[in-house]
Design a protein around this motif. Structure first.
Motif, PDB file in Angstrom:
ATOM      1  N   HIS A   1       0.812  -1.215   0.000  1.00 38.21           N
ATOM      2  CA  HIS A   1       0.000   0.000   0.000  1.00 38.21           C
ATOM      3  C   HIS A   1       0.848   1.268   0.000  1.00 38.21           C
ATOM      4  O   HIS A   1       0.601   2.184  -0.780  1.00 38.21           O
ATOM      5  N   ASN A   2       1.854   1.321   0.868  1.00 38.31           N
ATOM      6  CA  ASN A   2       2.693   2.528   0.916  1.00 38.31           C
ATOM      7  C   ASN A   2       3.477   2.720  -0.380  1.00 38.31           C
ATOM      8  O   ASN A   2       3.664   3.851  -0.823  1.00 38.31           O
TER       9      ASN A   2
ATOM     10  N   ALA B   1       2.448   1.736  -3.358  1.00 37.29           N
ATOM     11  CA  ALA B   1       1.474   2.166  -4.366  1.00 37.29           C
ATOM     12  C   ALA B   1       1.123   3.643  -4.192  1.00 37.29           C
ATOM     13  O   ALA B   1       0.924   4.361  -5.170  1.00 37.29           O
ATOM     14  N   LEU B   2       1.059   4.097  -2.923  1.00 39.75           N
ATOM     15  CA  LEU B   2       0.773   5.514  -2.676  1.00 39.75           C
ATOM     16  C   LEU B   2       1.976   6.381  -3.043  1.00 39.75           C
ATOM     17  O   LEU B   2       1.822   7.552  -3.390  1.00 39.75           O
TER      18      LEU B   2
ATOM     19  N   LYS C   1      -4.567   9.602  -9.440  1.00 37.34           N
ATOM     20  CA  LYS C   1      -5.247   8.344  -9.112  1.00 37.34           C
ATOM     21  C   LYS C   1      -5.745   8.313  -7.662  1.00 37.34           C
ATOM     22  O   LYS C   1      -6.478   7.401  -7.290  1.00 37.34           O
ATOM     23  N   LEU C   2      -5.369   9.308  -6.876  1.00 41.79           N
ATOM     24  CA  LEU C   2      -5.806   9.365  -5.475  1.00 41.79           C
ATOM     25  C   LEU C   2      -6.914  10.389  -5.244  1.00 41.79           C
ATOM     26  O   LEU C   2      -7.275  10.687  -4.107  1.00 41.79           O
ATOM     27  N   ILE C   3      -7.458  10.914  -6.331  1.00 43.86           N
ATOM     28  CA  ILE C   3      -8.510  11.924  -6.230  1.00 43.86           C
ATOM     29  C   ILE C   3      -9.788  11.327  -5.639  1.00 43.86           C
ATOM     30  O   ILE C   3     -10.178  10.204  -5.968  1.00 43.86           O
ATOM     31  N   GLY C   4     -10.423  12.099  -4.747  1.00 47.95           N
ATOM     32  CA  GLY C   4     -11.672  11.666  -4.138  1.00 47.95           C
ATOM     33  C   GLY C   4     -12.872  12.369  -4.736  1.00 47.95           C
ATOM     34  O   GLY C   4     -13.996  11.893  -4.626  1.00 47.95           O
TER      35      GLY C   4
ATOM     36  N   THR D   1     -13.847  14.183  -8.339  1.00 50.86           N
ATOM     37  CA  THR D   1     -13.375  14.472  -9.697  1.00 50.86           C
ATOM     38  C   THR D   1     -13.701  15.901 -10.133  1.00 50.86           C
ATOM     39  O   THR D   1     -13.022  16.454 -10.994  1.00 50.86           O
ATOM     40  N   GLU D   2     -14.724  16.522  -9.519  1.00 49.66           N
ATOM     41  CA  GLU D   2     -15.069  17.904  -9.896  1.00 49.66           C
ATOM     42  C   GLU D   2     -14.008  18.885  -9.441  1.00 49.66           C
ATOM     43  O   GLU D   2     -13.675  19.846 -10.133  1.00 49.66           O
TER      44      GLU D   2
ATOM     45  N   SER E   1      -9.775  11.450   1.278  1.00 49.33           N
ATOM     46  CA  SER E   1      -9.285  11.500   2.650  1.00 49.33           C
ATOM     47  C   SER E   1      -8.490  10.239   3.001  1.00 49.33           C
ATOM     48  O   SER E   1      -7.594  10.282   3.839  1.00 49.33           O
ATOM     49  N   GLY E   2      -8.798   9.119   2.340  1.00 51.89           N
ATOM     50  CA  GLY E   2      -8.125   7.852   2.640  1.00 51.89           C
ATOM     51  C   GLY E   2      -6.602   7.903   2.559  1.00 51.89           C
ATOM     52  O   GLY E   2      -5.919   7.414   3.458  1.00 51.89           O
ATOM     53  N   PRO E   3      -6.024   8.469   1.463  1.00 53.48           N
ATOM     54  CA  PRO E   3      -4.562   8.527   1.378  1.00 53.48           C
ATOM     55  C   PRO E   3      -3.935   9.334   2.516  1.00 53.48           C
ATOM     56  O   PRO E   3      -2.823   9.026   2.957  1.00 53.48           O
TER      57      PRO E   3
ATOM     58  N   SER F   1      -3.826   7.084   5.473  1.00 48.20           N
ATOM     59  CA  SER F   1      -2.712   6.135   5.338  1.00 48.20           C
ATOM     60  C   SER F   1      -1.369   6.793   5.650  1.00 48.20           C
ATOM     61  O   SER F   1      -0.514   6.210   6.319  1.00 48.20           O
TER      62      SER F   1
ATOM     63  N   TYR G   1      -9.745   7.303  -6.503  1.00 48.99           N
ATOM     64  CA  TYR G   1      -9.119   6.651  -5.338  1.00 48.99           C
ATOM     65  C   TYR G   1      -9.727   5.268  -5.070  1.00 48.99           C
ATOM     66  O   TYR G   1      -9.024   4.350  -4.647  1.00 48.99           O
TER      67      TYR G   1
ATOM     68  N   ALA H   1      -1.850  -3.297  -3.881  1.00 53.17           N
ATOM     69  CA  ALA H   1      -2.085  -1.911  -3.483  1.00 53.17           C
ATOM     70  C   ALA H   1      -2.691  -1.776  -2.090  1.00 53.17           C
ATOM     71  O   ALA H   1      -2.724  -0.675  -1.531  1.00 53.17           O
TER      72      ALA H   1
END
Lengths: 147, 126
Positions: A24-25, A27-28, A49-52, A54-55, A61-63, A66, B6, B30
């Protein structure tokens, strides 16, 4: 960057390095920045790819959760100067404001108390100005080696 | 209902059943943490997405934007490297704030591996 005092046996920079291409780390893309006697600062570069949302393009918030979980976890090993298996028992994250799209998020985790079975941590994340944080965390970890 | 980038990063799949949105997180590199276990951050990400999905489903239309204020996660069991499910339950929806409780489990919904509470701010259009 802070250098490790002599006699220290836990190296957070080397630890993060081994996870760069793994799990996970990896990949982030979490990066080591610096550390002190009881804290560790990591960085998470902006990535689409970590966008929560799209607008707005704001990171999910998840990343950030982590990032802070990892920074506070490493802070325990830095403070105790030994690697012991541990697991997050609980973690609370306050999302103070959205991180600005495009900016790297820096997360500083601190371990402020180590008891026999439990370590207590706290930390903050910011995207350039430590006085204008994006998140605040408080949590506990439990040691798994049954001491 | 669409999931953000995400959620794709975590490999999440949205399942709509009689009880509403159910999120599935298949095992993948991941979401791996310490050897042999899921990463707590990936489990939290799954819980948060499930919480937001539950709230959006209960609000019905897409005109209200939801934003997490905070999340508190309890980790009850180590997450094994298998399929993980999560579902949120909206405990209250007010005019400006909503409270959601979420649980994640693997083989048995009665044995959750993690649970979360989220407070979310509602931005109602008009």
């Amino acid at each position: 960057m802070t250098t490790l005092p002599t006699g220290r046996s836990f190296d957070p920079a080397a630890f993060i390095d081994t996870f760069r291409s793994y799990g996970h780390n990896g990949a982030l893309g979490t990066r080591f920045v610096q550390h002190g006697p009881d804290w560790v600062e990591l960085a998470l570069d902006y990535d689409e790819k970590l966008i929560g949302n799209t607008e707005t393009g704001v990171l999910a918030s998840g990343p950030i959760f982590s990032l802070m979980d990892m920074a506070t976890s490493l802070a325990i090993w830095v403070r105790t100067d030994i690697f012991r298996p541990q697991a997050t028992l609980d973690m609370r994250v306050d999302y103070l404001r959205p991180a600005t799209p495009g900016r790297t998020v820096f997360g500083r985790g601190e371990c402020y108390r180590v008891a026999r079975r439990i370590a207590f941590v706290r930390g903050q994340a910011h995207d350039g100005d430590p006085n204008d944080p994006v998140a605040h965390v408080a949590g506990t970890f439990m040691f798994l080696d049954g001491e | 209902m669409s999931l953000p980038p995400y959620a794709d990063f975590l490999g999440l799949k949205l399942i709509m059943d009689a009880e509403g949105p159910l999120l599935l997180m298949p095992n993948s590199d991941a979401v791996l943490g310490r050897p042999g276990f899921l990463h707590g951050g990936a489990i939290s990400g799954l819980l948060e997405i499930a919480g937001i999905a539950a709230l959006q489903a209960s609000l019905g239309d897409g005109s209200t934007r939801v934003k997490p204020i905070n999340v508190t996660v309890d980790f009850m069991r180590g997450g094994r490297l298998v399929d993980t499910y999560a579902r949120g339950r909206v405990t209250r929806v007010g005019q400006r704030i909503a409270n959601v409780a979420i649980e994640a489990w693997q083989d048995d919904p009665a044995r959750p591996i993690a649970a979360a509470r989220m407070n979310m701010s509602l931005d109602r259009a008009g």
